[in-house]
Design a protein around this motif. Structure first.
Motif, mmCIF file in Angstrom:
data_model
loop_
_atom_site.group_PDB
_atom_site.id
_atom_site.type_symbol
_atom_site.label_atom_id
_atom_site.label_comp_id
_atom_site.label_asym_id
_atom_site.label_seq_id
_atom_site.Cartn_x
_atom_site.Cartn_y
_atom_site.Cartn_z
ATOM 1 N N SER A 46 1.923 7.249 -8.781
ATOM 2 C CA SER A 46 1.615 8.325 -7.830
ATOM 3 C C SER A 46 0.111 8.572 -7.769
ATOM 4 C CB SER A 46 2.352 9.606 -8.213
ATOM 5 O OG SER A 46 1.872 10.144 -9.440
ATOM 6 N N TYR A 47 -0.576 8.440 -8.910
ATOM 7 C CA TYR A 47 -2.024 8.585 -8.917
ATOM 8 C C TYR A 47 -2.696 7.404 -8.233
ATOM 9 C CZ TYR A 47 -2.422 12.806 -11.700
ATOM 10 O OH TYR A 47 -2.372 14.112 -12.125
ATOM 11 N N ALA A 48 -2.124 6.230 -8.395
ATOM 12 C CA ALA A 48 -2.673 5.060 -7.711
ATOM 13 C C ALA A 48 -2.655 5.280 -6.200
ATOM 14 C CB ALA A 48 -1.878 3.813 -8.081
ATOM 15 N N SER A 49 -1.554 5.812 -5.689
ATOM 16 C CA SER A 49 -1.451 6.094 -4.255
ATOM 17 C C SER A 49 -2.407 7.205 -3.844
ATOM 18 C CB SER A 49 -0.011 6.493 -3.904
ATOM 19 O OG SER A 49 0.894 5.459 -4.198
ATOM 20 N N MET A 50 -2.500 8.239 -4.671
ATOM 21 C CA MET A 50 -3.368 9.377 -4.363
ATOM 22 C C MET A 50 -4.824 8.957 -4.226
ATOM 23 S SD MET A 50 -3.974 12.824 -6.651
ATOM 24 C CE MET A 50 -2.206 12.992 -6.893
ATOM 25 N N PHE A 51 -5.264 8.049 -5.107
ATOM 26 C CA PHE A 51 -6.660 7.633 -5.111
ATOM 27 C C PHE A 51 -6.920 6.399 -4.257
ATOM 28 C CE2 PHE A 51 -6.646 9.816 -9.404
ATOM 29 C CZ PHE A 51 -7.361 10.913 -8.967
ATOM 30 N N GLY A 52 -5.907 5.966 -3.511
ATOM 31 C CA GLY A 52 -6.110 4.899 -2.545
ATOM 32 C C GLY A 52 -6.090 3.491 -3.108
ATOM 33 N N TYR A 53 -5.543 3.318 -4.305
ATOM 34 C CA TYR A 53 -5.420 1.966 -4.857
ATOM 35 C C TYR A 53 -4.230 1.264 -4.210
ATOM 36 C CZ TYR A 53 -8.819 3.032 -8.530
ATOM 37 O OH TYR A 53 -9.958 3.354 -9.216
ATOM 38 N N GLU A 54 -4.338 -0.029 -4.044
ATOM 39 C CA GLU A 54 -3.281 -0.786 -3.385
ATOM 40 C C GLU A 54 -2.100 -1.057 -4.299
ATOM 41 O OE1 GLU A 54 -4.807 -4.295 -1.570
ATOM 42 O OE2 GLU A 54 -6.118 -3.196 -0.175
ATOM 43 N N SER A 55 -2.303 -1.002 -5.604
ATOM 44 C CA SER A 55 -1.210 -1.277 -6.526
ATOM 45 C C SER A 55 -1.428 -0.502 -7.823
ATOM 46 C CB SER A 55 -1.125 -2.769 -6.842
ATOM 47 O OG SER A 55 -2.255 -3.182 -7.610
ATOM 48 N N LEU A 56 -0.350 -0.391 -8.597
ATOM 49 C CA LEU A 56 -0.441 0.255 -9.907
ATOM 50 C C LEU A 56 -1.364 -0.529 -10.826
ATOM 51 C CD1 LEU A 56 0.409 2.287 -12.075
ATOM 52 C CD2 LEU A 56 2.479 0.905 -12.454
#
Length: 361
Positions: free
Chosen positions: A266-276
């Protein structure tokens, strides 16, 4: 009180390939994790009789504990007082002297570079603690010695790696390494002081909101809170140290792993990363999710053991939360599901029962 149903703490970053016990992250459907997955309507793990896996100590319903392990010390209570007073500091106005280090200076300022006003360099009524180092080197030092009502210039040089800004028209302005002149007005001075712990102060701040009216009330509140926390920790420690666990059902391992991976995803998505994996590598220093699981394997297993032990106690004593006890977590139902609500209430029931039965001497 929820125990173990949470993201476990991460240690130092690791590049280990994968966890021997847990396997690779690809084996887990963490993208679709829900808090009630693997839980039945009673808050028990689906298809699991915990007593098939756990041998509880004979005295689990009347755990023997030392009073010294649960009774709060005066130092512990004083630490809570210190924290309370620190969080309720007040600003006391200062008059009749120049600004000093440690003062809170309320200022208006407007900065220019090469005579041009730049974005972010102007503020009105800003509270700046002198000596905090929160402004550019030299800025705060040049306020010290001035009196309330003074208007003066502060000249500083931006660090070489400072970011750019813009002028009023939006044109870029380079700040890195440039001299800036700030026109400053010192509006007021104050010092941050700790309140005095008196009955009147307690009544004013906690009488209506917490039903605490005297210093003695707060002392008792701190004592009771620490005692309850110490007792809970001692009970959990005793059970985890003395219960025997033959193995951990896969449903619990799946739950704890998916909970952790879902949290970081969820943090990966929040900060705009493409993957975990990209988030863990760029933000937390792990090579990938497999390395995270390898590093936290023992923590995940300990959490599973606690959950299994608590269900074993509930089964052995035939415990179930009442409707009133479930109501305490009713607000979680929509987002986390009935199973999770029952799990939380059941854990509270187990702890309450074990606290009442503990033999303290």
């Amino acid at each position: 009180m929820a125990l173990a149903v949470s993201v476990v703490g991460c240690g130092a970053a690791s590049s280990a390939s994968s966890s021997t016990l847990l396997g690779p992250a690809a084996n887990y459907d963490y993208q679709n994790f829900t808090y009630s997955q693997g839980l039945d309507a009673n808050g028990h793990w689906e298809g699991v009789s915990a007593l098939d896996y756990v041998t509880l100590p004979e005295d689990y319903a009347a755990i023997p504990l030392k009073k010294s392990d649960v009774e709060p010390s005066e130092e512990d209570i004083q630490t809570l007082w210190d924290n309370l007073l620190e969080s309720n500091r007040v600003n006391q106005p200062v008059t009749g002297r120049p600004a000093e280090t440690g003062d809170i200076a309320n200022i208006d300022y407007s900065g220019t570079v090469d005579g041009v006003v730049f974005t972010g360099g102007t503020a009105q009524g800003y509270d700046l603690t002198l000596g905090s180092g929160s402004f550019i080197d030299g800025f705060e030092d040049q306020i010290i010695g001035h009196n309330i009502g003074d208007s003066f210039d502060v000249t500083v040089t931006f660090p070489d790696d400072y970011g750019d800004s813009t002028d009023e028209a939006g044109n870029p302005i380079t700040l890195s390494g440039k001299e800036a002149v700030f026109s400053v007005t010192l509006n007021s001075l104050a010092v941050s002081v700790l309140p005095e712990a008196t009955d009147a102060w307690v009544e004013e701040n906690f009488g209506a909101s917490n039903d605490l009216h005297t210093v003695a009330d707060v002392d008792q509140y701190f004592h009771d809170s620490l005692y309850d926390s110490n007792l809970t920790n001692a009970i959990v420690d005793y059970l985890t140290e003395n219960a025997e666990i033959s193995s951990v059902p896969q449903v619990l391992l799946n739950y704890q792993v998916c909970s952790q991976l879902s949290y970081y995803n969820s943090y990966a998505s929040m900060f705009g990363y493409e993957s975990l994996d990209e988030f863990l590598s760029g933000f937390m220093g792990y090579d990938n999710a497999d390395a995270l699981l390898a590093d936290t394997e023992s923590d995940i297993l300990n959490s599973c053991n606690q959950l299994l032990i608590f269900q074993a106690v509930a089964e052995s004593l035939d415990l179930a939360p009442t409707d009133a006890e479930l109501e305490a977590y009713a607000s979680y139902t929509e987002t986390m599901g009935e199973g999770y609500v029952h799990l939380l209430a059941l854990q509270d029931k187990v702890l309450s029962t074990l606290r009442e039965g503990a033999q303290i001497s």
